[in-house]
Each structure stands twice: as structure tokens, then as C-alpha cells.
Design a protein around this motif. Structure first.
Motif, PDB file in Angstrom:
ATOM      1  N   THR A 212       0.834  -1.206   0.000  1.00  0.00           N
ATOM      2  CA  THR A 212       0.000   0.000   0.000  1.00  0.00           C
ATOM      3  C   THR A 212       0.863   1.247   0.000  1.00  0.00           C
ATOM      4  OG1 THR A 212      -1.714  -1.170   1.225  1.00  0.00           O
ATOM      5  CG2 THR A 212      -1.811   1.231   1.233  1.00  0.00           C
ATOM      6  N   ALA A 213       1.936   1.253   0.771  1.00  0.00           N
ATOM      7  CA  ALA A 213       2.830   2.404   0.804  1.00  0.00           C
ATOM      8  C   ALA A 213       3.475   2.639  -0.553  1.00  0.00           C
ATOM      9  CB  ALA A 213       3.906   2.191   1.866  1.00  0.00           C
ATOM     10  N   THR A 214       3.800   1.568  -1.256  1.00  0.00           N
ATOM     11  CA  THR A 214       4.360   1.697  -2.603  1.00  0.00           C
ATOM     12  C   THR A 214       3.358   2.337  -3.553  1.00  0.00           C
ATOM     13  OG1 THR A 214       5.807  -0.201  -2.288  1.00  0.00           O
ATOM     14  CG2 THR A 214       5.260   0.383  -4.542  1.00  0.00           C
ATOM     15  N   ALA A 215       2.111   1.902  -3.469  1.00  0.00           N
ATOM     16  CA  ALA A 215       1.075   2.482  -4.334  1.00  0.00           C
ATOM     17  C   ALA A 215       0.883   3.964  -4.045  1.00  0.00           C
ATOM     18  CB  ALA A 215      -0.229   1.722  -4.145  1.00  0.00           C
ATOM     19  N   VAL A 216       0.957   4.343  -2.771  1.00  0.00           N
ATOM     20  CA  VAL A 216       0.763   5.747  -2.407  1.00  0.00           C
ATOM     21  C   VAL A 216       1.904   6.613  -2.922  1.00  0.00           C
ATOM     22  CG1 VAL A 216       0.653   7.349  -0.456  1.00  0.00           C
ATOM     23  CG2 VAL A 216      -0.664   5.218  -0.402  1.00  0.00           C
ATOM     24  N   THR A 217       3.141   6.196  -2.650  1.00  0.00           N
ATOM     25  CA  THR A 217       4.288   7.027  -3.044  1.00  0.00           C
ATOM     26  C   THR A 217       4.505   7.014  -4.557  1.00  0.00           C
ATOM     27  OG1 THR A 217       5.746   5.140  -2.597  1.00  0.00           O
ATOM     28  CG2 THR A 217       5.455   6.745  -0.845  1.00  0.00           C
ATOM     29  N   GLY A 218       4.529   5.805  -5.143  1.00  0.00           N
ATOM     30  CA  GLY A 218       4.742   5.733  -6.584  1.00  0.00           C
ATOM     31  C   GLY A 218       3.605   6.337  -7.377  1.00  0.00           C
ATOM     32  N   GLY A 219       2.367   6.035  -6.960  1.00  0.00           N
ATOM     33  CA  GLY A 219       1.218   6.612  -7.660  1.00  0.00           C
ATOM     34  C   GLY A 219       1.149   8.122  -7.507  1.00  0.00           C
ATOM     35  N   GLY A 220       1.475   8.627  -6.324  1.00  0.00           N
ATOM     36  CA  GLY A 220       1.478  10.076  -6.120  1.00  0.00           C
ATOM     37  C   GLY A 220       2.490  10.772  -6.999  1.00  0.00           C
ATOM     38  N   TRP A 221       3.685  10.182  -7.131  1.00  0.00           N
ATOM     39  CA  TRP A 221       4.704  10.784  -7.988  1.00  0.00           C
ATOM     40  C   TRP A 221       4.265  10.803  -9.455  1.00  0.00           C
ATOM     41  CZ3 TRP A 221       9.076  13.468  -8.499  1.00  0.00           C
ATOM     42  CH2 TRP A 221       9.813  13.337  -9.682  1.00  0.00           C
ATOM     43  N   LEU A 222       3.762   9.680  -9.946  1.00  0.00           N
ATOM     44  CA  LEU A 222       3.350   9.625 -11.353  1.00  0.00           C
ATOM     45  C   LEU A 222       2.217  10.606 -11.647  1.00  0.00           C
ATOM     46  CD1 LEU A 222       3.500   5.772 -12.038  1.00  0.00           C
ATOM     47  CD2 LEU A 222       5.106   7.534 -12.797  1.00  0.00           C
ATOM     48  N   CYS A 223       1.278  10.718 -10.719  1.00  0.00           N
ATOM     49  CA  CYS A 223       0.179  11.671 -10.933  1.00  0.00           C
ATOM     50  C   CYS A 223       0.691  13.107 -10.958  1.00  0.00           C
ATOM     51  CB  CYS A 223      -0.872  11.509  -9.832  1.00  0.00           C
ATOM     52  SG  CYS A 223      -1.825   9.980  -9.955  1.00  0.00           S
ATOM     53  N   ALA A 224       1.628  13.428 -10.054  1.00  0.00           N
ATOM     54  CA  ALA A 224       2.139  14.794  -9.983  1.00  0.00           C
ATOM     55  C   ALA A 224       2.942  15.163 -11.219  1.00  0.00           C
ATOM     56  CB  ALA A 224       3.004  14.957  -8.731  1.00  0.00           C
ATOM     57  N   VAL A 225       3.647  14.191 -11.804  1.00  0.00           N
ATOM     58  CA  VAL A 225       4.525  14.495 -12.934  1.00  0.00           C
ATOM     59  C   VAL A 225       3.814  14.336 -14.274  1.00  0.00           C
ATOM     60  CG1 VAL A 225       6.629  13.788 -14.134  1.00  0.00           C
ATOM     61  CG2 VAL A 225       6.602  13.904 -11.645  1.00  0.00           C
ATOM     62  N   LEU A 226       3.068  13.242 -14.433  1.00  0.00           N
ATOM     63  CA  LEU A 226       2.507  12.934 -15.745  1.00  0.00           C
ATOM     64  C   LEU A 226       1.174  13.609 -16.022  1.00  0.00           C
ATOM     65  CD1 LEU A 226       3.311   9.111 -16.030  1.00  0.00           C
ATOM     66  CD2 LEU A 226       4.564  11.034 -17.009  1.00  0.00           C
ATOM     67  N   ALA A 227       0.344  13.785 -14.984  1.00  0.00           N
ATOM     68  CA  ALA A 227      -0.996  14.336 -15.220  1.00  0.00           C
ATOM     69  C   ALA A 227      -0.963  15.705 -15.891  1.00  0.00           C
ATOM     70  CB  ALA A 227      -1.775  14.388 -13.906  1.00  0.00           C
ATOM     71  N   PRO A 228      -0.161  16.674 -15.417  1.00  0.00           N
ATOM     72  CA  PRO A 228      -0.149  17.978 -16.100  1.00  0.00           C
ATOM     73  C   PRO A 228       0.343  17.887 -17.541  1.00  0.00           C
ATOM     74  CG  PRO A 228       0.811  18.158 -13.907  1.00  0.00           C
ATOM     75  CD  PRO A 228       0.675  16.694 -14.199  1.00  0.00           C
ATOM     76  N   ALA A 229       1.331  17.015 -17.795  1.00  0.00           N
ATOM     77  CA  ALA A 229       1.859  16.898 -19.152  1.00  0.00           C
ATOM     78  C   ALA A 229       0.829  16.262 -20.080  1.00  0.00           C
ATOM     79  CB  ALA A 229       3.142  16.076 -19.142  1.00  0.00           C
ATOM     80  N   LEU A 230       0.115  15.262 -19.600  1.00  0.00           N
ATOM     81  CA  LEU A 230      -0.880  14.598 -20.441  1.00  0.00           C
ATOM     82  C   LEU A 230      -2.066  15.498 -20.738  1.00  0.00           C
ATOM     83  CD1 LEU A 230      -0.892  11.023 -18.833  1.00  0.00           C
ATOM     84  CD2 LEU A 230       0.210  11.760 -20.963  1.00  0.00           C
ATOM     85  N   ALA A 231      -2.279  16.489 -19.886  1.00  0.00           N
ATOM     86  CA  ALA A 231      -3.377  17.431 -20.118  1.00  0.00           C
ATOM     87  C   ALA A 231      -2.993  18.551 -21.078  1.00  0.00           C
ATOM     88  CB  ALA A 231      -3.827  18.034 -18.788  1.00  0.00           C
ATOM     89  N   ALA A 232      -1.741  18.561 -21.519  1.00  0.00           N
ATOM     90  CA  ALA A 232      -1.278  19.621 -22.426  1.00  0.00           C
ATOM     91  C   ALA A 232      -1.859  19.412 -23.820  1.00  0.00           C
ATOM     92  CB  ALA A 232       0.240  19.612 -22.486  1.00  0.00           C
ATOM     93  N   PRO A 233      -1.939  20.460 -24.623  1.00  0.00           N
ATOM     94  CA  PRO A 233      -2.458  20.318 -26.003  1.00  0.00           C
ATOM     95  C   PRO A 233      -1.599  19.356 -26.815  1.00  0.00           C
ATOM     96  CG  PRO A 233      -2.283  22.630 -25.357  1.00  0.00           C
ATOM     97  CD  PRO A 233      -1.600  21.837 -24.295  1.00  0.00           C
ATOM     98  N   ASP A 234      -2.187  18.825 -27.890  1.00  0.00           N
ATOM     99  CA  ASP A 234      -1.455  17.898 -28.756  1.00  0.00           C
ATOM    100  C   ASP A 234      -0.201  18.566 -29.290  1.00  0.00           C
ATOM    101  OD1 ASP A 234      -3.429  16.096 -28.346  1.00  0.00           O
ATOM    102  OD2 ASP A 234      -4.488  16.499 -30.229  1.00  0.00           O
ATOM    103  N   GLY A 235       0.879  17.804 -29.301  1.00  0.00           N
ATOM    104  CA  GLY A 235       2.144  18.308 -29.803  1.00  0.00           C
ATOM    105  C   GLY A 235       2.977  19.001 -28.756  1.00  0.00           C
TER     106      GLY A 235
END
Length: 282
Positions: A212-235
Motif C-alpha cells: 500500500t505504501a508503494t502504491a501511495v508514493t509511486g502513484g502520487g509521484w506519477l500523478c504529480a509528474v505525468l498528469a499535467p503533461a498529459l493534459a497539455a495540447p497535442d504536440g
């Protein structure tokens, strides 16, 4: 029997069995506290016909009581190798290779300019996942046996963590070195964040359990880093991802913050070290 020591005639009659029971009992009582007379009686008995029989009986008893030479134990797997084995088997090691080779192929075959930022975003959670997949009933069929040894608990977790880091750090860093990405953080910029997330997962594992601790830390990092980039316009995904990584892992001040966080997580882990002694939690 009279006097301080038993006379020779009394001892001779005792040895050949002709001494009356009352006198024999008196002599035996005296022998309990007189080593000199006991030695004389022993020598007299050995000189009789019964002495040879008693010697044979003594030799037989000693032979039966002496343990047979132990057979040489079979060669054993070194303790460190046994403790570390779950950290280098199963699907985790192929997954590390897949992440490293996938990033290289994206950059040099598909021409994806955001390959290094993507690798730097994923790399910190790889050792975290490796630690979770190398400890516990789900990962080790001998977990109950391992948990009952003196090397169990946090010591065993740290051994497997060290193996996971020793494998993943050079592979992922080498992959980052061969990836071209102007403006992205350096290939080794993920090392301190990866160490911090691993220590954070271990520290939280004392409260939540390691998976559970792995899911919290690893999932939190991926959400913080990837979510804003994936929400960016195409290209613009690659550029936004590079900007995110520069903000999170770039610069001396940011790396210093990660180092301080790693030290804090290490202190918390030390404070919760006894939690890993409880098998049922993990």
C-alpha cells in the motif's frame, strides 16, 4: 574398619567379595569421603578376575556414548544470495530492462523527443515497485521461514532494497545517458528522487504495509509528474513533461530538497523499524 584409612586386608576381602555386608557398607561409606582409599579399592578390584570384565563393560559404554563423526554438511547457498534472491527474479528485472530499452527505442527509432523526460518521470518509481515486489508472502514462497530467522524484519527488507537499487540505478541511468533531449534534466537527476521515494515507501510501510505504501508514493509521484503533461495540447506533451521534470528534479536547490527529504524518511524508517518484525502486516 578402624583407623583413618582402610587396612589392606579389608580392601582385599572387599575386592574378592568375602567381606560381610555390614563391613562392606561401612567401607563404601568411608570411600565417599576418602579419595586415597577409593583409589586403593579401585586398584584392588581391577587386579581381580572381575576387573577385566568391568574394563570391557566400561569400554563398551564409552563407545556407545561417543557420537559418530558428523558428515560434512552439504554446500549451502550464501546467506546474502538467499536473502536477495526474490529481488532479482520474477517479472521485475524484465520490467526494468523494458523501461530502459523502451525509452531508447522511442528516442532513436520512433524519434520521440520526450523520451528522456518520460524515462526520468518513470525511473523513480521503478525501484519502489521492485522493493514491493521482492518482499512479502506474495513475492517469496519462503517468506514465513525467512521471517522467523534473525535476519528477518527490516534487515531483510533493506538487503533486498539494496539489490533492487544496485540493479535499477545503473541500467536506467545508462539509458538516460544515450537519450538526446535538449533542455531536459541530466540523466542522473532522478537518482535522489528515486532514493527518497523508496525510503518514503519503506517508512510508510510501517503503518500501511509495504504494498500500500508503494502504491501511495509511486502513484502520487506519477500523478504529480505525468498528469499535467498529459493534459497539455497535442504536440506539446514532450515540452510540458520536460518543464515538469525541470521543476521537480532540476537545479541544485531542488536536489538539496530531495536529499533533505531522503534523510527525513531514513529517520522515520529507523523509528518504525520494529514494525517489520510483525509478519502479519506484510
Amino acid at each position: 574398619m578402624t583407623g583413618r584409612h582402610a587396612p589392606e586386608t579389608l580392601i582385599a576381602r572387599y575386592a574378592d567379595g568375602s567381606l560381610p555386608d555390614a563391613d562392606a557398607w561401612s567401607l563404601e561409606k568411608h570411600l565417599e569421603s576418602c579419595a586415597s582409599c577409593a583409589g586403593r579399592v579401585s586398584g584392588a578390584v581391577r587386579a581381580t578376575a572381575a576387573g577385566a570384565v568391568l574394563a570391557d563393560v566400561r569400554d563398551a559404554v564409552l563407545a556407545a556414548a561417543t557420537p559418530a563423526p558428523a558428515e560434512a554438511p552439504p554446500p549451502r547457498t550464501p546467506r546474502l544470495l538467499w536473502a536477495a534472491a526474490p529481488a532479482v527474479r520474477g517479472a521485475w528485472l524484465p520490467a526494468v530492462l523494458l523501461v530502459a530499452l523502451g525509452a531508447v527505442l522511442l528516442a532513436h527509432v520512433a524519434g520521440f523527443s520526450g523520451a528522456r523526460p518520460l524515462l526520468l518521470a518513470i525511473a523513480p518509481v521503478v525501484p519502489v515497485a521492485g522493493v514491493a515486489l521482492s518482499y512479502g508472502r506474495h513475492a517469496d514462497p519462503l517468506h514465513e521461514l525467512a521471517a522467523s530467522t534473525p535476519s528477518a524484519g527490516l534487515r531483510l527488507v533493506l538487503t533486498r532494497t539494496a539489490v533492487v537499487l544496485a540493479v535499477s540505478l545503473p541500467l536506467l541511468t545508462l539509458a538516460g545517458l544515450v537519450l538526446p533531449s535538449p533542455g531536459a534534466p541530466g540523466a542522473a537527476a532522478w537518482l535522489l528522487p528515486g532514493l527518497t521515494l523508496t525510503l518514503a515507501a519503506l517508512a510508510l510501510g510501517g503503518w500501511l504495509g509495504l504494498r500500500t505504501a508503494t502504491a501511495v508514493t509511486g502513484g502520487g509521484w506519477l500523478c504529480a509528474v505525468l498528469a499535467p503533461a498529459l493534459a497539455a495540447p497535442d504536440g506539446a506533451v514532450a515540452r510540458h513533461l520536460s518543464d515538469q521534470l525541470s521543476a521537480y528534479v532540476g537545479g541544485a536547490a531542488t536536489q538539496g530538497g530531495w536529499a533533505a527529504a531522503a534523510a527525513l524518511c531514513a529517520v522515520l524508517l529507523a523509528a518504525r523499524r520494529t514494525a517489520y518484525d510483525r509478519l502479519e502486516r506484510f
